[in-house]
Scaffold this motif. Structure first.
Motif, PDB file in Angstrom:
ATOM      1  N   ARG A   1      40.516  39.842  38.427  1.00  0.00           N
ATOM      2  CA  ARG A   1      39.079  39.669  38.656  1.00  0.00           C
ATOM      3  C   ARG A   1      38.735  38.272  39.155  1.00  0.00           C
ATOM      4  N   ALA A   2      39.505  37.282  38.767  1.00  0.00           N
ATOM      5  CA  ALA A   2      39.264  35.904  39.231  1.00  0.00           C
ATOM      6  C   ALA A   2      40.582  35.149  39.131  1.00  0.00           C
ATOM      7  N   GLY A   3      40.664  34.063  39.837  1.00  0.00           N
ATOM      8  CA  GLY A   3      41.907  33.314  39.770  1.00  0.00           C
ATOM      9  C   GLY A   3      41.801  31.993  40.491  1.00  0.00           C
ATOM     10  N   GLN A   4      42.732  31.150  40.214  1.00  0.00           N
ATOM     11  CA  GLN A   4      42.783  29.877  40.942  1.00  0.00           C
ATOM     12  C   GLN A   4      44.203  29.344  40.985  1.00  0.00           C
ATOM     13  N   LEU A   5      44.404  28.516  41.989  1.00  0.00           N
ATOM     14  CA  LEU A   5      45.736  28.006  42.297  1.00  0.00           C
ATOM     15  C   LEU A   5      45.646  26.483  42.391  1.00  0.00           C
ATOM     16  N   ASP A   6      46.612  25.817  41.806  1.00  0.00           N
ATOM     17  CA  ASP A   6      46.633  24.354  41.860  1.00  0.00           C
ATOM     18  C   ASP A   6      47.989  23.946  42.419  1.00  0.00           C
ATOM     19  N   VAL A   7      47.977  23.400  43.618  1.00  0.00           N
ATOM     20  CA  VAL A   7      49.248  23.019  44.253  1.00  0.00           C
ATOM     21  C   VAL A   7      49.794  21.769  43.575  1.00  0.00           C
ATOM     22  N   LEU A   8      51.079  21.814  43.260  1.00  0.00           N
ATOM     23  CA  LEU A   8      51.732  20.693  42.587  1.00  0.00           C
ATOM     24  C   LEU A   8      52.884  20.191  43.448  1.00  0.00           C
ATOM     25  N   PRO A   9      53.254  18.931  43.304  1.00  0.00           N
ATOM     26  CA  PRO A   9      54.432  18.457  44.037  1.00  0.00           C
ATOM     27  C   PRO A   9      55.681  19.233  43.605  1.00  0.00           C
ATOM     28  N   GLY A  10      56.680  19.262  44.479  1.00  0.00           N
ATOM     29  CA  GLY A  10      57.937  19.927  44.118  1.00  0.00           C
ATOM     30  C   GLY A  10      57.919  21.415  44.353  1.00  0.00           C
ATOM     31  N   ASN A  11      57.162  21.860  45.369  1.00  0.00           N
ATOM     32  CA  ASN A  11      57.139  23.282  45.749  1.00  0.00           C
ATOM     33  C   ASN A  11      56.704  24.182  44.602  1.00  0.00           C
ATOM     34  N   ARG A  12      55.736  23.712  43.841  1.00  0.00           N
ATOM     35  CA  ARG A  12      55.240  24.515  42.720  1.00  0.00           C
ATOM     36  C   ARG A  12      53.722  24.650  42.807  1.00  0.00           C
ATOM     37  N   MET A  13      53.223  25.734  42.285  1.00  0.00           N
ATOM     38  CA  MET A  13      51.777  25.954  42.220  1.00  0.00           C
ATOM     39  C   MET A  13      51.457  26.528  40.847  1.00  0.00           C
ATOM     40  N   ALA A  14      50.565  25.868  40.136  1.00  0.00           N
ATOM     41  CA  ALA A  14      50.105  26.418  38.853  1.00  0.00           C
ATOM     42  C   ALA A  14      48.997  27.419  39.154  1.00  0.00           C
ATOM     43  N   PHE A  15      49.067  28.567  38.519  1.00  0.00           N
ATOM     44  CA  PHE A  15      48.016  29.551  38.749  1.00  0.00           C
ATOM     45  C   PHE A  15      47.433  30.040  37.420  1.00  0.00           C
ATOM     46  N   ALA A  16      46.202  30.480  37.496  1.00  0.00           N
ATOM     47  CA  ALA A  16      45.548  31.110  36.342  1.00  0.00           C
ATOM     48  C   ALA A  16      44.754  32.282  36.894  1.00  0.00           C
ATOM     49  N   VAL A  17      44.949  33.445  36.291  1.00  0.00           N
ATOM     50  CA  VAL A  17      44.234  34.639  36.760  1.00  0.00           C
ATOM     51  C   VAL A  17      43.604  35.363  35.576  1.00  0.00           C
ATOM     52  N   GLN A  18      42.422  35.893  35.811  1.00  0.00           N
ATOM     53  CA  GLN A  18      41.773  36.720  34.797  1.00  0.00           C
ATOM     54  C   GLN A  18      42.031  38.176  35.149  1.00  0.00           C
ATOM     55  N   ILE A  19      42.653  38.873  34.215  1.00  0.00           N
ATOM     56  CA  ILE A  19      43.055  40.262  34.459  1.00  0.00           C
ATOM     57  C   ILE A  19      42.221  41.181  33.579  1.00  0.00           C
ATOM     58  N   GLU A  20      41.778  42.266  34.183  1.00  0.00           N
ATOM     59  CA  GLU A  20      41.008  43.242  33.412  1.00  0.00           C
ATOM     60  C   GLU A  20      41.981  44.181  32.701  1.00  0.00           C
ATOM     61  N   THR A  21      41.897  44.222  31.385  1.00  0.00           N
ATOM     62  CA  THR A  21      42.787  45.080  30.582  1.00  0.00           C
ATOM     63  C   THR A  21      41.931  45.955  29.671  1.00  0.00           C
ATOM     64  N   PRO A  22      42.541  46.932  29.024  1.00  0.00           N
ATOM     65  CA  PRO A  22      41.764  47.766  28.101  1.00  0.00           C
ATOM     66  C   PRO A  22      41.110  46.972  26.965  1.00  0.00           C
ATOM     67  N   ILE A  23      41.655  45.785  26.667  1.00  0.00           N
ATOM     68  CA  ILE A  23      41.036  44.984  25.584  1.00  0.00           C
ATOM     69  C   ILE A  23      40.086  43.932  26.143  1.00  0.00           C
TER      70      ILE A  23
END
Lengths: 209, 180
Positions: free
Chosen positions: B75-97
């Protein structure tokens, strides 16, 4: 009196084995019943731990997304840097082979590209051949690349007004080539924000849909 | 007799709790950690470099997530590019709970002209769920990588270019292309 004292006879009557007489016996807990209770307990135990884990995990898992900075519309989504040698290769391959020989280009600061080569063109029925140079200015206007070619010089002589057809065609060819490359690479709806050059590279800044 | 029943129930409860704890512990222990991405220096012979901003990557990620078929839609998400070919991500997922937030790290590398994106260190709250994600969504990394490669190939068009390397800094991914 003597006849009244008869000996007592005790007869041993063994008890029948349990169940043999058909009489109801106190029921011992069947193994199957205990196993069922064990399974129920197993499920309850798993559910209990799952609930505890859920209670520990859910508050953290329900936390929203971390705050982010608002997008800055003045910053490009993509910056494409093209090396001078590759740009020259692109331009050379876009021009008709009978137009010019040994074409070379030189990037200069300020969005300038200087083309040099040997021209083979026909002006008013007169075949012209010789060294030429043309300077083009690259810029961004209304989201598009604008390429403007300054007057061409042949053998060091400015042919302004005399070779408009050649200049316009050269300009159109190069514009078409660069536009195609930009559209292929960035998509048809890319918005070119700026074009910059230095002595070695061409830099295109763009926003993407 | 009554005691037998209580004992059986208690043994079951203890066994279930132990089983659940052990399986959770196993899940924690076996959750793969993100491997360090090393040695991805920009090639000296790159003819074109594309520096892609974090803001654009965020838009692309959400557009891709919206198209991605999943029983638990993002439903929503964001990406944070980090040095060293890495990206931190956070996503909101719709689940039964309800909506839950999963956080993790994506690694990105270019190898033999292709892009490889890996999803690592995924957490739901304090619980690592990378292994669980791999079990429930097998081949997720490959599908994400394939999508990214399809986009790159379509954007390269007729240009005779080869994706040589990818690097990252705090805010951008840098793609390096060489002539074929």
């Amino acid at each position: 009196m003597a006849g009244s004292s008869q000996p007592r006879v005790y007869v041993y009557k063994p008890q029948p084995p349990a169940g043999a007489s058909g009489a109801a016996r106190p029921a011992a807990t069947p193994v199957a019943g205990l196993a069922a209770l064990g399974c129920l307990g197993l499920l309850l135990g798993m559910l209990l731990v799952a609930c505890v884990l859920g209670a520990l995990v859910l508050p953290g898992a329900r936390a929203g997304l971390p705050p982010t900075a608002a997008p800055d519309a003045s910053r490009p989504d993509i910056v494409i840097t093209v090396q001078e040698a590759y740009f020259q290769h692109l331009v050379s391959s876009a021009l008709p082979p009978d137009w010019a020989e040994g074409i070379s280009l030189e990037l200069q600061p300020g969005g300038l590209v200087v083309f040099k080569g040997k021209i083979k063109a026909n002006f008013f029925g007169v075949a012209v051949a010789g060294d030429y140079s043309a300077t083009s200015e690259l810029s961004a206007r209304d989201g598009h690349l604008v390429i403007k070619i300054r007057p061409v010089e042949v053998m060091g002589i400015s042919l302004a007004g005399f070779v408009d057809k050649f200049t316009n065609e050269l300009s159109a060819r190069i514009t078409e080539m660069v536009d195609k490359q930009v559209q292929d690479g960035l998509g048809a709806n890319a918005y070119i924000m700026d074009v910059r050059t230095d002595d070695h590279q061409l830099v295109i800044l763009a926003r993407l849909p | 007799m009554r005691n037998d029943k209580i004992v059986a129930l208690l043994i079951g409860i203890l066994g279930g709790a132990l089983l659940c704890c052990l399986s959770s512990g196993l899940l924690l222990a076996l959750s793969p950690k993100a491997a360090a991405v090393e040695g991805w220096a920009p090639p000296a012979n790159a003819v074109i470099t594309a520096d892609v901003s974090e803001a654009y990557l965020n838009r692309v990620m959400m557009a891709s997530a919206a198209d991605y078929p999943s029983p638990y839609p993002v439903r929503a998400g964001q990406l944070d590019v980090l040095p060293g070919n890495r990206m931190a991500f956070a996503v909101q997922i719709e689940t039964p709970i309800g909506l839950v937030t999963a956080k993790g790290v994506a690694t990105i590398v270019a190898r033999e002209g292709r892009l490889y994106i890996g999803i690592e260190d995924v957490y739901m709250g304090p619980l690592p769920v990378t292994l669980l994600m791999r079990l429930t969504q097998p081949g997720l990394d490959e599908r994400i990588s394939d999508r990214a490669n399809t986009q790159i190939i379509s954007r390269l068009g007729q240009a005779n270019l080869n994706l040589a390397a990818v690097t990252s800094d705090e805010t951008q991914l840098h793609f390096y292309f060489t002539s074929k």
